[in-house]
Structures are given as C-alpha cells and as structure tokens.
Design an enzyme around this catalytic site. Sequence first.
Site, mmCIF file in Angstrom:
data_model
loop_
_atom_site.group_PDB
_atom_site.id
_atom_site.type_symbol
_atom_site.label_atom_id
_atom_site.label_comp_id
_atom_site.label_asym_id
_atom_site.label_seq_id
_atom_site.Cartn_x
_atom_site.Cartn_y
_atom_site.Cartn_z
ATOM 1 N N ARG A 195 0.826 -1.229 0.000
ATOM 2 C CA ARG A 195 0.000 0.000 0.000
ATOM 3 C C ARG A 195 0.849 1.263 0.000
ATOM 4 N NH1 ARG A 195 -3.760 -3.189 3.768
ATOM 5 N NH2 ARG A 195 -1.864 -3.230 4.994
ATOM 6 N N PRO B 83 6.759 -4.741 6.511
ATOM 7 C CA PRO B 83 6.314 -4.779 7.908
ATOM 8 C C PRO B 83 7.415 -5.226 8.877
ATOM 9 C CG PRO B 83 5.253 -6.523 6.619
ATOM 10 C CD PRO B 83 6.106 -5.757 5.669
ATOM 11 N N ARG C 213 9.510 0.216 10.125
ATOM 12 C CA ARG C 213 9.618 -0.133 11.542
ATOM 13 C C ARG C 213 11.092 -0.156 11.911
ATOM 14 N NH1 ARG C 213 5.240 1.023 12.193
ATOM 15 N NH2 ARG C 213 3.445 -0.137 12.953
ATOM 16 N N ASP D 289 12.228 7.594 10.548
ATOM 17 C CA ASP D 289 10.991 7.938 11.258
ATOM 18 C C ASP D 289 10.715 6.905 12.350
ATOM 19 O OD1 ASP D 289 8.637 9.586 11.578
ATOM 20 O OD2 ASP D 289 7.494 7.883 10.807
ATOM 21 N N GLU E 185 12.683 2.875 19.981
ATOM 22 C CA GLU E 185 11.979 4.163 20.074
ATOM 23 C C GLU E 185 11.007 4.242 21.255
ATOM 24 O OE1 GLU E 185 10.149 3.837 16.169
ATOM 25 O OE2 GLU E 185 8.161 3.757 17.075
ATOM 26 N N HIS F 25 8.192 8.835 14.627
ATOM 27 C CA HIS F 25 7.144 7.941 14.103
ATOM 28 C C HIS F 25 5.881 8.731 13.727
ATOM 29 C CE1 HIS F 25 6.196 3.424 14.154
ATOM 30 N NE2 HIS F 25 5.367 4.014 13.321
HETATM 31 P P1 NAD Z 1 1.561 -3.752 2.983
HETATM 32 O O1 NAD Z 1 1.293 -5.046 3.671
HETATM 33 O O2 NAD Z 1 0.515 -3.173 2.103
HETATM 34 O O3 NAD Z 1 2.902 -3.895 2.107
HETATM 35 C C1 NAD Z 1 4.058 -4.507 2.592
HETATM 36 C C2 NAD Z 1 4.781 -5.139 1.392
HETATM 37 O O4 NAD Z 1 6.027 -5.631 1.854
HETATM 38 C C3 NAD Z 1 4.016 -6.337 0.789
HETATM 39 O O5 NAD Z 1 3.872 -6.135 -0.606
HETATM 40 C C4 NAD Z 1 4.889 -7.542 1.115
HETATM 41 O O6 NAD Z 1 4.866 -8.536 0.119
HETATM 42 C C5 NAD Z 1 6.258 -6.885 1.211
HETATM 43 N N1 NAD Z 1 7.203 -7.603 2.036
HETATM 44 C C6 NAD Z 1 7.039 -8.097 3.288
HETATM 45 N N2 NAD Z 1 8.165 -8.655 3.712
HETATM 46 C C7 NAD Z 1 9.054 -8.548 2.708
HETATM 47 C C8 NAD Z 1 10.399 -8.948 2.547
HETATM 48 N N3 NAD Z 1 11.052 -9.596 3.499
HETATM 49 N N4 NAD Z 1 10.992 -8.680 1.373
HETATM 50 C C9 NAD Z 1 10.344 -8.031 0.392
HETATM 51 N N5 NAD Z 1 9.077 -7.614 0.481
HETATM 52 C C10 NAD Z 1 8.442 -7.869 1.635
HETATM 53 O O7 NAD Z 1 1.986 -2.765 4.128
HETATM 54 P P2 NAD Z 1 1.903 -1.159 4.070
HETATM 55 O O8 NAD Z 1 0.528 -0.714 4.457
HETATM 56 O O9 NAD Z 1 2.487 -0.674 2.798
HETATM 57 O O10 NAD Z 1 2.853 -0.791 5.294
HETATM 58 C C11 NAD Z 1 4.237 -1.056 5.276
HETATM 59 C C12 NAD Z 1 4.801 -0.759 6.657
HETATM 60 O O11 NAD Z 1 4.781 0.652 6.908
HETATM 61 C C13 NAD Z 1 3.930 -1.277 7.819
HETATM 62 O O12 NAD Z 1 4.049 -2.629 8.037
HETATM 63 C C14 NAD Z 1 4.446 -0.479 8.962
HETATM 64 O O13 NAD Z 1 5.564 -1.132 9.509
HETATM 65 C C15 NAD Z 1 4.868 0.831 8.300
HETATM 66 N N6 NAD Z 1 4.026 1.968 8.749
HETATM 67 C C16 NAD Z 1 4.652 3.066 9.220
HETATM 68 C C17 NAD Z 1 3.926 4.146 9.676
HETATM 69 C C18 NAD Z 1 4.596 5.418 10.161
HETATM 70 O O14 NAD Z 1 3.918 6.339 10.602
HETATM 71 N N7 NAD Z 1 5.911 5.521 10.090
HETATM 72 C C19 NAD Z 1 2.529 4.082 9.665
HETATM 73 C C20 NAD Z 1 1.899 2.933 9.167
HETATM 74 C C21 NAD Z 1 2.661 1.881 8.697
#
Ligand code: NAD
Length: 334
Positions: A158, A210, A238, A262, A267, A299
């Site tokens: 996403r 993630p 993360r 971030d 943290e 964050h």
């Molecule tokens: P998502 O599940 O839509 O996308 C994650 C993608 O990573 C997937 O396409 C998955 O196939 C891929 N993936 C997982 N492990 C992998 C690996 N080892 N190698 C390659 N690809 C891999 O998740 P998203 O909604 O895009 O969110 C991503 C991350 O952003 C979240 O899990 C969270 O940790 C982080 N996040 C941060 C904040 C912030 O404020 N900083 C807020 C929300 C989410």
Amino acid sequence: MKKIKIFDVREDEHQALENWMSAHQGEVEVELTSDSLGEAHFDTLDQIDGISTSQTTTINNNYLKILAEHGIYHVAQRSAGYDMFDLDVANQLGIKVSNVPSYSPQSIAEFAVMRILELVRHAYQIDQNVSQQCFDWSMNIQGRTVESLKIGVIGTGRIGSRVAKILNGFGSQVYGYDLKPNSELESILTYVDSVETLVQNCDVLTIHIPGSKDNHYFINQHVFQHAKEGLLFVNTARGSVVDTQALIEALDSGVVSAAALDTYENEGDYFRKDWSNKHIADQTLQGLLGRDNVLISPHVAFYTDEAVQNLVDIPLDDVLSYIHGKEVKNIVNP
Ligand code: NAD
C-alpha cells in the site's frame, strides 16, 4: 437508542471523534473516556452495546471474559496493531477483534518522499546554515535532482506502491523489491529479484516492509556491504527492520551518506514523549541525533488530519455495524 463506549480517548482524537459523532447524530449514543478498559467500568457495561479501545499494552484476558458476560462480542481497536489481544482467548469466548489495517498510506508515502527530497537537496544543512546567518553557497548544500536518481523501494504494498508512483511522477528511475511483485506496478517501476541488486544500483533506498519476526534486521551489514557508495537511506517502516549499528557503520564509512529515520528500534522509551531538557540514556539514539546527516522524526509519517480521522472513522463504523448486526469489515480473527 444503542450506546457505545470509546476507551483510551486521546487529546489528539477529540476533533475526529466530534466529526464522527456529528455525522451519526441521533443514530447512536456515544460515551468517551480516556480510561482503558478495566474494573472501574465493569458496572456500566450492561448499558453498553459496543466498544472501541486504543490500548498499546496487553489487554487482560479476564476483561475479555467480562465483556462476553455482558454480551459484548466485538472490540474495535483504533490502530493497525492488535498484538495487545490474546486472539486464542478471544476466539474461545467468541469475541471478534477489528483493527484499522490501513489509515492513510498516502500520508506515509508523502512523508517518505519529503525526506528523500530533504536528503537530496540538503535541506537540513541549508536551514542550519541560514539559522546561523550563513547565506553563502557552500558545496555542502549543492544538491541533485530527484529526477536524475535511481530509487529503490523495498516493499511495494500500500505505502511502497504510492512512493513509487510519486517518484515516477518526478521522473526518477524507480526499482522495486518485494516478495510478491505486483504486475500492475510494472509501468512505474522495475522489479529486481534481490536486495543486493537493488542497493548496488540505487542512489536512494526507501523501505516499506512490515516489522515482522522474519523481517528483523532485514537491512543489515550484508546489505550495506553491497550498497553503492553515498546511498541515501529512508526508513518509515519499523525500527526493527534495520540493524542500527550496521547503519551507523555504513554512515561512518560513507557507504550511506545520509539517512532519515521515522522509526528506531528502541523508540518506545522516547517517541511520543516530551524529552526536552532531559538526559537521553540511549547512547545510540543520542549519537544519531548528534549527526548532521541523519534526520530523526518520532514515528509521525502517518500523522495527518486524514489519518487521524480514518483511525476514528474506520473502527467506529465497525462498532456501528456490529451493534446493528451488520457485517464488520476489519475483523482480524474471522
Ligand atoms: P503492505 O502489507 O501493504 O505492504 C508490505 C509489502 O512488503 C508487501 O507487498 C509484502 O509482500 C512486502 N514484504 C514483506 N516482507 C518482505 C520482505 N522480506 N521482502 C520483500 N518484500 C516484503 O503494508 P503497508 O501498508 O504498505 O505498510 C508497510 C509498513 O509501513 C507497515 O508494516 C508499517 O511497519 C509501516 N508503517 C509506518 C507508519 C509510520 O507512521 N511511520 C505508519 C503505518 C505503517
């Protein structure tokens, strides 16, 4: 009229809650409390039809039992994480837990791109120079165009897909690495089949996977050893996905020329807290804060009006569906 109770209400949620309540005026009675679900509220549960929580620590299993005894079989958690619930216990009791799987991927994507631009154009250095009334054109503020850069996106879900889309708009060459490549993105990025290939070729690396157990220290010494000299590194995913010591070594050696973080693996003690004028015991964080080529933020990549509203609207809509016997959308233990 049915009544719902919203626990763990924070100051920053008030406006979003007001907005939701005025949109649903006359439909449901809402009680707000900054308290967490606990004994003090058990007496009132008989008058409550649905609840929402926003706890960050483990929810006592006995509290789940009490909810079931009061006929409440759904808890809407106002966060993406739901590790505070023991889902085995919830399942035994027939309690469904819902979360907010995605509240504004665009907010995080835009923040990541903002950081890329800041690193590429040395925004921090420019601000620091000007704050000291230094208006000259030193070499340390000469930037590059984002358009000219090769940018690696790890995790094209996403958030990562939106980052790729924005950067494609800038004209950058975007490369992606994902366990499950998305063929729909192939018009805006080129997938590579290893992280090593990605970092060998890219000027900028932005990470969007993630923080799962499998991804612990996904970015480590081995990855930096393969990186192109002078890499710009952005982590809005993360803290646990990056081995901070390895990053520090890469910054020291110049393999990474600058980074924007971030999230940080330790943290928890600091982020979301005012630490002004207090000693930071964490030497690693202290060291990162002292570097002028590392941008730290607490964050907040997600933290926009849109995200805060979604973090309220999505779970409260789920509570409404539950109390009206409709399908609840975001159940994590179906
Ligand atoms: P998502 O599940 O839509 O996308 C994650 C993608 O990573 C997937 O396409 C998955 O196939 C891929 N993936 C997982 N492990 C992998 C690996 N080892 N190698 C390659 N690809 C891999 O998740 P998203 O909604 O895009 O969110 C991503 C991350 O952003 C979240 O899990 C969270 O940790 C982080 N996040 C941060 C904040 C912030 O404020 N900083 C807020 C929300 C989410």
